[in-house]
Enzyme design. Structure first.
Site, PDB file in Angstrom:
ATOM      1  N   ILE A  13       0.847  -1.206   0.000  1.00 29.12           N
ATOM      2  CA  ILE A  13       0.000   0.000   0.000  1.00 29.12           C
ATOM      3  C   ILE A  13       0.880   1.253   0.000  1.00 29.12           C
ATOM      4  CG2 ILE A  13      -1.888   1.237   1.148  1.00 29.12           C
ATOM      5  CD1 ILE A  13      -2.665  -1.409   2.518  1.00 29.12           C
ATOM      6  N   ILE A  57      10.935   1.091  12.586  1.00 22.56           N
ATOM      7  CA  ILE A  57      10.177   2.020  13.450  1.00 22.56           C
ATOM      8  C   ILE A  57      10.293   1.656  14.938  1.00 22.56           C
ATOM      9  CG2 ILE A  57       8.566   2.805  11.675  1.00 22.56           C
ATOM     10  CD1 ILE A  57       6.450   0.918  12.972  1.00 22.56           C
ATOM     11  N   SER A 121      -9.887  -2.366   9.709  1.00 21.34           N
ATOM     12  CA  SER A 121     -11.276  -2.780   9.904  1.00 21.34           C
ATOM     13  C   SER A 121     -11.382  -3.952  10.882  1.00 21.34           C
ATOM     14  CB  SER A 121     -11.885  -3.193   8.567  1.00 21.34           C
ATOM     15  OG  SER A 121     -11.231  -4.354   8.084  1.00 21.34           O
ATOM     16  N   TYR A 144      -3.491  -8.578  16.331  1.00 22.35           N
ATOM     17  CA  TYR A 144      -3.361  -7.559  15.278  1.00 22.35           C
ATOM     18  C   TYR A 144      -4.441  -6.490  15.429  1.00 22.35           C
ATOM     19  CZ  TYR A 144      -3.334  -5.419  10.637  1.00 22.35           C
ATOM     20  OH  TYR A 144      -3.294  -4.524   9.601  1.00 22.35           O
ATOM     21  N   ASN A 173      -9.631  -4.559   3.928  1.00 22.44           N
ATOM     22  CA  ASN A 173      -9.107  -5.562   2.991  1.00 22.44           C
ATOM     23  C   ASN A 173      -8.663  -4.984   1.650  1.00 22.44           C
ATOM     24  OD1 ASN A 173     -10.801  -7.111   5.053  1.00 22.44           O
ATOM     25  ND2 ASN A 173      -9.623  -8.705   4.023  1.00 22.44           N
ATOM     26  N   VAL A 174      -7.530  -4.334   1.703  1.00 25.01           N
ATOM     27  CA  VAL A 174      -6.974  -3.679   0.512  1.00 25.01           C
ATOM     28  C   VAL A 174      -6.343  -4.730  -0.409  1.00 25.01           C
ATOM     29  CG1 VAL A 174      -5.424  -1.849  -0.265  1.00 25.01           C
ATOM     30  CG2 VAL A 174      -6.494  -1.702   2.001  1.00 25.01           C
ATOM     31  N   VAL A 188      -5.676 -12.685   0.918  1.00 28.18           N
ATOM     32  CA  VAL A 188      -6.311 -13.761   0.154  1.00 28.18           C
ATOM     33  C   VAL A 188      -6.348 -13.464  -1.358  1.00 28.18           C
ATOM     34  CG1 VAL A 188      -8.709 -12.933   0.455  1.00 28.18           C
ATOM     35  CG2 VAL A 188      -8.257 -15.377   0.136  1.00 28.18           C
ATOM     36  N   ARG A 272     -10.333 -20.316   9.760  1.00 27.96           N
ATOM     37  CA  ARG A 272      -9.088 -19.785  10.312  1.00 27.96           C
ATOM     38  C   ARG A 272      -9.330 -19.087  11.649  1.00 27.96           C
ATOM     39  NH1 ARG A 272      -5.789 -15.474   6.827  1.00 27.96           N
ATOM     40  NH2 ARG A 272      -7.142 -14.072   7.993  1.00 27.96           N
TER      41      ARG A 272
HETATM   42  C1  UD1 Z   1      -7.746  -8.408   8.108  1.00 29.53           C
HETATM   43  C2  UD1 Z   1      -8.552  -7.120   8.135  1.00 29.53           C
HETATM   44  C3  UD1 Z   1      -7.989  -6.145   7.127  1.00 29.53           C
HETATM   45  C4  UD1 Z   1      -6.492  -5.974   7.356  1.00 29.53           C
HETATM   46  C5  UD1 Z   1      -5.821  -7.321   7.228  1.00 29.53           C
HETATM   47  C6  UD1 Z   1      -4.321  -7.240   7.460  1.00 29.53           C
HETATM   48  C7  UD1 Z   1     -10.799  -7.857   8.775  1.00 29.53           C
HETATM   49  C8  UD1 Z   1     -12.214  -7.954   8.374  1.00 29.53           C
HETATM   50  N1  UD1 Z   1      -9.948  -7.397   7.844  1.00 29.53           N
HETATM   51  O1  UD1 Z   1      -7.940  -9.027   6.903  1.00 29.53           O
HETATM   52  O2  UD1 Z   1      -8.627  -4.891   7.266  1.00 29.53           O
HETATM   53  O3  UD1 Z   1      -5.977  -5.079   6.439  1.00 29.53           O
HETATM   54  O4  UD1 Z   1      -6.352  -8.164   8.227  1.00 29.53           O
HETATM   55  O5  UD1 Z   1      -3.751  -8.423   7.057  1.00 29.53           O
HETATM   56  O6  UD1 Z   1     -10.437  -8.147   9.899  1.00 29.53           O
HETATM   57  N2  UD1 Z   1      -8.406 -16.913   3.379  1.00 29.53           N
HETATM   58  C9  UD1 Z   1      -8.634 -18.072   2.687  1.00 29.53           C
HETATM   59  N3  UD1 Z   1      -7.583 -18.677   2.062  1.00 29.53           N
HETATM   60  C10 UD1 Z   1      -6.316 -18.173   2.115  1.00 29.53           C
HETATM   61  C11 UD1 Z   1      -6.093 -16.962   2.824  1.00 29.53           C
HETATM   62  C12 UD1 Z   1      -7.186 -16.364   3.459  1.00 29.53           C
HETATM   63  O7  UD1 Z   1      -9.746 -18.580   2.621  1.00 29.53           O
HETATM   64  O8  UD1 Z   1      -5.394 -18.769   1.531  1.00 29.53           O
HETATM   65  C13 UD1 Z   1      -9.568 -16.260   4.013  1.00 29.53           C
HETATM   66  C14 UD1 Z   1      -9.361 -15.891   5.464  1.00 29.53           C
HETATM   67  O9  UD1 Z   1      -9.640 -16.980   6.305  1.00 29.53           O
HETATM   68  C15 UD1 Z   1     -10.352 -14.736   5.605  1.00 29.53           C
HETATM   69  C16 UD1 Z   1     -10.351 -14.073   4.227  1.00 29.53           C
HETATM   70  O10 UD1 Z   1      -9.791 -15.025   3.340  1.00 29.53           O
HETATM   71  O11 UD1 Z   1     -11.645 -15.213   5.880  1.00 29.53           O
HETATM   72  C17 UD1 Z   1      -9.506 -12.828   4.163  1.00 29.53           C
HETATM   73  O12 UD1 Z   1      -8.249 -13.104   4.744  1.00 29.53           O
HETATM   74  P1  UD1 Z   1      -7.009 -12.110   4.631  1.00 29.53           P
HETATM   75  O13 UD1 Z   1      -6.815 -11.720   3.225  1.00 29.53           O
HETATM   76  O14 UD1 Z   1      -5.873 -12.717   5.380  1.00 29.53           O
HETATM   77  O15 UD1 Z   1      -7.513 -10.804   5.363  1.00 29.53           O
HETATM   78  P2  UD1 Z   1      -8.330 -10.564   6.751  1.00 29.53           P
HETATM   79  O16 UD1 Z   1      -7.742 -11.354   7.846  1.00 29.53           O
HETATM   80  O17 UD1 Z   1      -9.786 -10.610   6.486  1.00 29.53           O
END
Ligand code: UD1
Length: 321
Positions: A13, A57, A121, A144, A173-174, A188, A272
């Site tokens: 980012i 930092i 978020s 986190y 989720n950027v 993801v 997860r």
């Molecule tokens: C979270 C935060 C987001 C932050 C990020 C930092 C929330 C809602 N969002 O993202 O704002 O910037 O942390 O890392 O809390 N997944 C799969 N398969 C994979 C990898 C992930 O199914 O191989 C699923 C995860 O279980 C999750 C979703 O995809 O349900 C998103 O995961 P990820 O991209 O890691 O982000 P968050 O943890 O949602």
């Protein structure tokens, strides 16, 4: 000439924000990055136009002279992962909590006009209500989320106690070009991109019906700049930085298969730890007070991102990158 400092500017980012800042008519851009989760290749095309301070930092005394006199500090440096914060809570705390304190302290003491903080978020946790609005009580579910929330509270207090103009933006989720897919902790969508191009099956944790407000990185960078330029009335406040929509993982994987014209059934694994079920931003406050106006639909964002990964893959196989 205003000086803009981006912590984490060699990250996914941060490097997008650096490019957006360089596109502005004036201002010098400098980066603070320890190159742990960031990479110099992310800023290769603009490397000659920015100064890179290879500094961590966690090192408060190294930060002070660098941040002194900056007009705006964009604080994006972090270890950004929910699962990583569960597996490595100490390291994640030291960077995301202690490091954030160091950045704010150095900014306040160094006469910085404004600090824009990358909040998350994840602070909302699993509250049932959607969309998530800034006035909700936070329910962090992971270290986190706690660390990022602590930074918001510090941002508000650095304004009320020390006069530093701070704005916290809760990123939702950027995704987009340069998101690193090489770690088990990668976002993801970066993993989905890599699987799609390799024609392999991604693993979806849980039933894939969890949803996220996936936000394109250029929209987030644009909002950071708006937060830096908004009137002083926004100082000390926190805003959602999302699109105001949500898609399930199953929907996104279907969309990507359609775009690419392939059919690949995903694998499903156990849910997860620390995961939030649904996430979607209420964007009204950011629209009204910061002029937030996201430009990219999910289809546009996914297509642009996919094209970038395709090019990056070609360059890697040709030994260019
Ligand atoms: C979270 C935060 C987001 C932050 C990020 C930092 C929330 C809602 N969002 O993202 O704002 O910037 O942390 O890392 O809390 N997944 C799969 N398969 C994979 C990898 C992930 O199914 O191989 C699923 C995860 O279980 C999750 C979703 O995809 O349900 C998103 O995961 P990820 O991209 O890691 O982000 P968050 O943890 O949602």
């Amino acid at each position: 000439m205003p000086k803009f400092m981006v912590t984490g500017g060699a990250g996914f980012i941060g490097s997008t924000l650096v490019r957006s800042l360089l596109d502005q008519p004036n201002g010098e851009v400098e980066i603070v990055d320890n190159l742990l989760t960031g990479h110099e290749k992310n800023i290769a095309d603009v490397r000659k136009r920015v100064m890179l301070h290879h500094v961590d930092i966690r090192d408060a005394s190294a930060l002070r002279p660098i941040l002194k006199g900056a007009d705006v500090v964009f604080h994006l440096a972090a270890i950004p992962s929910v699962p990583r914060s569960i597996h490595e809570p100490q390291a994640s705390h030291e960077v995301n909590a202690d490091g954030t304190f160091n950045v704010m302290r150095a900014a306040a003491d160094g006469g910085v006009r404004r600090l824009v903080y990358a909040a998350s978020s994840s602070a909302y946790g699993d509250s049932e209500t959607l969309p998530k609005i800034e006035t909700m009580i936070p329910r962090p579910k992971s270290p986190y989320a706690v660390q990022k929330l602590l930074g918001e509270h510090y941002a508000a207090v650095f304004h009320s106690c020390f006069g530093l103009e701070t704005v916290s933006l809760r990123f939702f989720n950027v995704y987009g070009p340069r998101q690193d897919p090489s770690s088990p902790y990668s976002g993801v969508l970066s993993l989905f991109m890599r699987h799609l191009l390799a024609r392999t099956a991604p693993t979806i944790f849980g039933d894939g019906e969890q949803s996220r407000d996936f936000t394109y990185v250029e929209d987030v960078a644009g909002l950071c700049i708006k937060a830096a330029n908004a009137p002083s009335s926004v100082a000390g406040k926190m805003f959602n930085a999302g699109n105001g929509g949500r898609f399930t993982l199953n929907q996104i994987w279907s969309l990507l298969q359609k775009v690419e014209g392939v059919e690949i059934a995903p694998k499903f694994g156990p849910p997860r730890e620390g995961d939030v079920r649904h996430s979607m931003a209420d964007t009204q406050a950011a629209v009204a007070e910061l002029g937030h106006a996201p430009k990219f639909t999910i289809e546009e964002g996914l297509k642009k991102t996919l094209e970038w990964y395709r090019m990056a893959e070609i360059q890697t196989t040709q030994g260019v990158a």
